[in-house]
Design a protein around this motif. Structure first.
Motif, PDB file in Angstrom:
ATOM      1  N   SER A 171      27.946  36.617  -7.416  1.00 13.39           N
ATOM      2  CA  SER A 171      26.884  35.684  -7.038  1.00 13.39           C
ATOM      3  C   SER A 171      25.623  36.420  -6.591  1.00 13.39           C
ATOM      4  O   SER A 171      24.566  35.826  -6.430  1.00 13.39           O
TER       5      SER A 171
ATOM      6  N   THR B 116      29.785  39.284   3.847  1.00 11.19           N
ATOM      7  CA  THR B 116      28.683  39.653   2.937  1.00 11.19           C
ATOM      8  C   THR B 116      27.753  38.478   2.673  1.00 11.19           C
ATOM      9  O   THR B 116      27.478  37.696   3.586  1.00 11.19           O
ATOM     10  N   MET B 117      27.243  38.308   1.441  1.00 12.18           N
ATOM     11  CA  MET B 117      26.268  37.226   1.215  1.00 12.18           C
ATOM     12  C   MET B 117      26.938  35.912   0.835  1.00 12.18           C
ATOM     13  O   MET B 117      26.250  34.933   0.594  1.00 12.18           O
ATOM     14  N   ILE B 118      28.255  35.925   0.830  1.00 12.07           N
ATOM     15  CA  ILE B 118      28.951  34.688   0.452  1.00 12.07           C
ATOM     16  C   ILE B 118      28.709  33.594   1.487  1.00 12.07           C
ATOM     17  O   ILE B 118      28.686  32.405   1.175  1.00 12.07           O
TER      18      ILE B 118
ATOM     19  N   HIS C 170      27.257  43.768  -2.370  1.00  8.84           N
ATOM     20  CA  HIS C 170      26.607  43.864  -1.059  1.00  8.84           C
ATOM     21  C   HIS C 170      25.508  44.937  -1.106  1.00  8.84           C
ATOM     22  O   HIS C 170      24.362  44.703  -0.703  1.00  8.84           O
TER      23      HIS C 170
ATOM     24  N   HIS D  58      22.585  44.009  -3.387  1.00 10.97           N
ATOM     25  CA  HIS D  58      21.756  43.004  -2.731  1.00 10.97           C
ATOM     26  C   HIS D  58      20.844  43.637  -1.668  1.00 10.97           C
ATOM     27  O   HIS D  58      19.649  43.357  -1.597  1.00 10.97           O
TER      28      HIS D  58
ATOM     29  N   GLN E  32      16.752  44.030  -1.431  1.00 10.19           N
ATOM     30  CA  GLN E  32      15.974  43.613  -0.255  1.00 10.19           C
ATOM     31  C   GLN E  32      15.012  44.710   0.186  1.00 10.19           C
ATOM     32  O   GLN E  32      13.927  44.439   0.697  1.00 10.19           O
TER      33      GLN E  32
ATOM     34  N   ILE F  81      24.984  38.819   5.082  1.00 10.54           N
ATOM     35  CA  ILE F  81      23.582  38.877   4.664  1.00 10.54           C
ATOM     36  C   ILE F  81      23.145  37.455   4.368  1.00 10.54           C
ATOM     37  O   ILE F  81      23.781  36.769   3.557  1.00 10.54           O
TER      38      ILE F  81
END
Lengths: 702, 702
Positions: B155, A395-397, B179, B182, B186, A428
């Motif tokens: 986060s 994911t966005m981590i 996820h 986010h 976007q 992401i």
């Protein structure tokens, strides 16, 4: 049709020219006749550029020539941007000059009706007569980024000229070809050669694919077509690509016509049907895509050049739910989500007490506190799990540069240890971080299920490339009878097909009640009687079939049958009555052959009854094909497990059915010119080891 | 299970608090106990924030309190970020103080095994006893962007705090919820309320959906679950959302288990199966999505709030090939790609001689030379074509600001004329240009087939919302017999079901050879004999069935049957022999009821034979349901057209089958507590107007 197709090598001057001319060159770099010139001046075409414009001394700063004849020498290729009526003359002049390739932007040809079609026919004649290969007319052109041959007026190349890349595109549609080029570039995949074929007066998508199959710098072929006219050339081109180990990703649109139109029980209705493309693509390992996303994703993952030859997928995730999602998708795509070995699971559990360790492996976000855990985990998955490909969801981590650097380093160790394994990331991140992962050797997808789809794409190609090419099936057996050019009845059709190796039930043609009785006795005491006449195709409709006939009632059955038929079809020429043995129990199957106008003879198989008639559960292959291909063809049937034995039935002899399909395909390929269609309906597939047997045959000659 | 579930209004303090406390508040805005505080200070929570930290006077600049008891008054909600063992005590203290909601981040509960599960049970008890609603434990928290209640340490909100938007999210998974949040952001879709439920000791996804259904600012509900424990509460929540006219987009993962496991012929195997979710979602108009892309796309298009109640789609394109592609996709999605009226086609052809005008309408790139042509064309499509939604593909041609400005203006005229029509664009452009189109009222997709999928989403919701809510089916008829709590045989089961309105063939229970003979005569001279015993469920296995019995052989058949059964099942208590009339010809159908552990009684229908056994072609609905729902249930069968009449059979009485399914569902819902499963196999659906009739019945009591 492919007989008069010039060799693929004749395309080299068109696609990789060393010198070029622009006929109808414009000084205005915004106009159609000026754009390619502007692009090539900016990009630096690697040879001389000769603009032709009778009104100017220079065009966009280059010396111009008044006409083709005045050119300093023969250009390899020319751009033709002149009105439709003068295109053919221009091509003739170019051919006379010695030019070998032309890109015709001009519209006003076949797309505008009959008059335009005539103009287009002349273009084709000039091309053939003059030995010049012609792209278009009515096309958006071509580019070859390696030599900056930018013969297109597509605005998609305007703001950023193409750079050489491993993927090449062959598209009938210019607008869609531009769309795909643009999206691939957005995804970081550059296109080496881009060919849009427009009206295809000469060069078609098959030509383009054949060229790209032989082009060393092209590693992946992306193709788009709305319709294909030359089946043989297309097959040859796809075969060449397969032999060269190049994946072909093909979007053939127009699927929906078939759904409504074709009743699978009538192979005739399936001529030119979209399902034949499925057969074609299955046979040549082509990946068919239905959407632009699928096309771009497949091109992107293939551009990395790794094709694992197995289908075991390891799934790593920091979210349990995404793990399940990826597993769902993997199973949909036919991948094997096999469990980690018990020992490895145990070891991993010690390392990561929070983790789920079966597969998907859920390392939870905690692993990001100590990236070495990811390395260790990945190593264990690849080393001990035996996966062909791993998809890891972060994911966005993983979006920060700090984590990316470390993660790439840690993944790199894994990569060095397992250079052949494909590892695909789902995360992401801003584009620059994504590029960073990509440069580190990891393809990246935002959507985890699209990452799994990509894994399925390379596994599919890998398994196809690893497959031993099957030897061509044996040709016609000695004694094989040709199909006559007249209507024949079942008894002739079955004899004929038997001479090619198709097994039929025992049967006798008789012409008297007494002979009928003797035949029933000889055939085991129970038989079916069927009228034998080339004039009667639908035997039951004239009372021409009697089942369950025994020796004692054979004589009466014969007389009754002959009388009924004589009444119902007085003009039919009757050869006699066919006495056929009762077939043993087996799985009812239908085999058909249809002569497709584009691809020639196509063999169909389906399970008898409602599966064919209601659910259209049939599969196709282009003839001829071998036994292994036939097995894959059978396996495609949704009801295939019926052959495995259901409702207490024994497993059926699928090997024999595959043999029969291959045999029929040899017959179909050899006799294709003389047949319109063939039906073997039903064929009974007997228990394993006992073969299969056809009960009826219909051949419709052409 | 939902009996002890507090009313949805009790969630208000948790989801929209006016004052909050943070237990285990950290001064470090990077730590889990510090992050939400930092976010809320930055975002400006709309009420007082009371950090609890016994070691500090202030936390992140706010006055801190030593413990819960010291708080100035009862907070509406509190964040609990303390170790697992002290969570329950903390919740008790909060409840004592009068706090009504708590968000528990702490992990170490049921996800860690039996000890953790005990801790979690206590959390639940405290919540119930103290009247405090608890989110988590082991969850990523919640946010409500409208009051800046940012009780999460995800986060995903770090770099840009949430802004109020029309979509709200309810997710079991925190990581996946982040996820999705986010990605939606976007795509320009803001999330109003975001709830991640983690271990669901108290608040679950059903609670969250129920709250969001009642929340005025939530227009679209996005849900994600791996498993659902309370079927009743989930049904109630989805029903509330449907009644509020709010689309629910639901991703339920774990599809793949079923495929392999469940043999559709055995309803027992389908308990808790994933296919029941398909039934649930179909009944309540929920859009099930399998991938993140689908979820984001659906949320994006629904966030625009337009739901056309028809399925006619107009396709406009500047590339013919993309038109075909979109048409393929539209048909896949069940949309109607109907032709433009002949007159409109003619008029359009005059306007755009190059255009294809049928539908898809290919205006070719030339239309961009005169944008008014697009307006005119669009107007004609909407005005005269009668389309509910239009998708227009402009590729990258619409990417320049200059064209965008003009195009939006020109499209705006169309929009004003047709305020209810949805117009979706497919184009590639930089984000700022895309926003420009979006602000002009046009949703934008890069991929043309995803634009078509989006059109299908809103059309699907629109048609669902427009559907008249079906009245609840009538309850138990008078005289309906209850299911006893003992095993019963077919003869009792059929009598029982008949009392509920299930039609059976005529039959008699007899206890002598003579009675059998009389019964066969009374039933028309031909009948089936079946052993009648509650101890014998598989009658054929003990020789307990004789078919084709006539009056003349009935006596012998009776004696033989009784003798065989006595030998094969000597201990069985036999009630006699059931003599059943031969049923008329019809379409063989299977109806089943299975008591799902989560959702209670579920009704199944399938076509008899291989369609059920091999292809698992069955469909489900949760009981009870009405006749209209039953018709949709039947229409879902792949083989449904068999009821229309195939192979010369007359059309079957589908209306009667639908009636029967609804009747069975009433029985199942009423007697659910006493049944494990029911099988009506086969049911014969007779020709139209003649009803349907069950031939056999099996009830397995609980």
């Amino acid at each position: 049709m492919s007989q008069d197709r010039p060799d693929v090598s004749t395309l080299t001057p068109l696609i990789s020219p060393r010198s070029i001319a622009v006929i109808g060159a414009s000084d205005d770099p915004k106009r159609i006749g000026g754009r390619p010139l502007g692009y090539m001046i900016r990009g630096g075409f690697s040879g001389p550029i000769w603009p032709v414009n009778p009104k100017r001394d220079t065009v966009q700063g280059l010396q111009a020539y008044a006409d083709v004849a005045s050119l300093p020498s023969a250009p390899d290729a020319a751009i033709v941007a002149v009105p439709a009526p003068v295109v053919a003359d221009t091509l003739e002049a170019l051919a006379d000059k010695g030019c070998k390739g032309a890109v015709v932007f001009s519209s006003g040809f076949a797309e505008m009706g009959a008059d335009g079609a005539k103009l287009q026919d002349r273009v084709r004649s000039v091309a053939r007569a003059g030995g010049i290969r012609v792209l278009g007319p009515n096309c958006l052109g071509i580019f070859n980024a390696r030599c900056n041959w930018l013969a297109t007026f597509s605005s998609s190349v305007d703001h950023l000229l193409p750079k050489p890349g491993p993927v090449s595109i062959a598209s009938q549609s210019g607008a869609y070809g531009s769309h795909v080029f643009h999206l691939m570039r957005q995804k970081g995949v550059e296109t080496g050669i881009w060919i849009t074929t427009g009206n295809e007066a000469d060069v078609d998508v098959a030509d383009a694919i054949a060229y790209l199959a032989a082009d060393d710098d092209t590693k992946v072929i992306v193709a788009y077509a709305e319709g294909i006219r030359d089946g043989d050339a297309t097959r040859a081109a796809l075969e060449a690509a397969a032999k060269a180990g190049k994946p072909v990703i093909f979007q053939k649109v127009g699927r929906s016509e078939i759904g409504a139109a074709a009743a699978a029980s009538h192979t005739a209705a399936l001529a030119g049907s979209d399902r034949i493309y499925d057969a074609l693509f299955a046979q040549y390992g082509v990946m068919r895509v239905d959407t632009t996303d699928q096309m771009i994703d497949a091109a992107y993952i293939c551009s990395r050049g790794a094709y694992p030859d197995g289908n075991a997928i390891g799934l790593m995730t920091i979210s349990g739910g995404v793990g399940v999602q990826m597993a769902d998708a993997a199973i949909d795509y036919g991948l094997d989500v096999k469990e980690m070995p018990a020992d490895t699971q145990k070891a991993l559990k010690e390392l990561l007490p929070f983790a789920a360790v079966r597969n998907p492996v859920d390392i939870t976000a905690q692993a990001f506190n100590d990236l070495s855990l990811i390395t260790t985990n990945m190593r264990m998955m690849l080393d001990e799990g035996g996966y062909d490909v791993v998809v890891a969801f972060f994911t966005m981590i993983a979006a920060s540069r700090y984590i990316a650097d470390d993660l790439i380093k840690t993944l790199q160790e894994t990569r060095e240890r397992f250079p052949d394994k494909s590892i695909i990331l789902s995360l992401i991140a801003p584009p620059e971080i994504v590029r960073h992962y990509e440069e580190g050797g990891y393809p990246v997808f935002e959507d985890p299920t699209r990452a799994v789809a990509a894994a399925a794409v390379i596994s599919r190609f890998g398994r196809f490339f690893a497959r031993k090419i099957e030897a061509a099936p044996p040709s016609a057996p000695s004694g094989a009878k040709p199909v006559p050019s007249r209507q024949i009845g079942e008894h002739e059709a079955s004899d004929l097909l038997e001479s090619w190796g198709v097994p039929f039930v025992d049967r006798r043609l008789v012409t008297s009640a007494h002979e009928a009785e003797e035949a029933v006795k000889a055939l085991g005491g129970k038989a079916v009687l069927k009228i034998a006449s080339a004039d009667i195709l639908h035997k039951t409709e004239v009372g021409g079939v009697v089942v369950g006939v025994t020796a004692s009632n054979a004589s009466a059955a014969y007389d009754g049958l002959v009388t009924r038929v004589a009444e119902a079809a007085p003009k039919a020429e009757v050869d006699g009555v066919l006495v056929a043995a009762m077939a043993p129990e087996g799985v009812e199957t239908v085999i058909g052959v249809q002569n497709d106008p584009t691809f020639g003879p196509v063999v169909m198989v389906g399970l008898g009854g409602i599966l064919v008639e209601v659910l259209e559960d049939v599969s196709f292959r282009l003839a001829p094909f071998g036994v292994e291909e036939a097995k894959r063809m059978i396996a495609e049937l949704k009801g295939a497990k019926i052959y495995g034995g259901v409702r207490g039935a024994p497993p059926a002899d699928v090997d024999a059915l595959a043999e029969l399909l291959s045999t029929v395909s040899v017959f179909a390929a050899s006799e294709g010119a003389r047949i319109e269609s063939v039906d073997l309906n039903p064929v009974r597939v007997l228990p394993k080891g006992e073969g299969c047997v056809a009960l009826d045959a219909l051949i419709v000659p052409r």
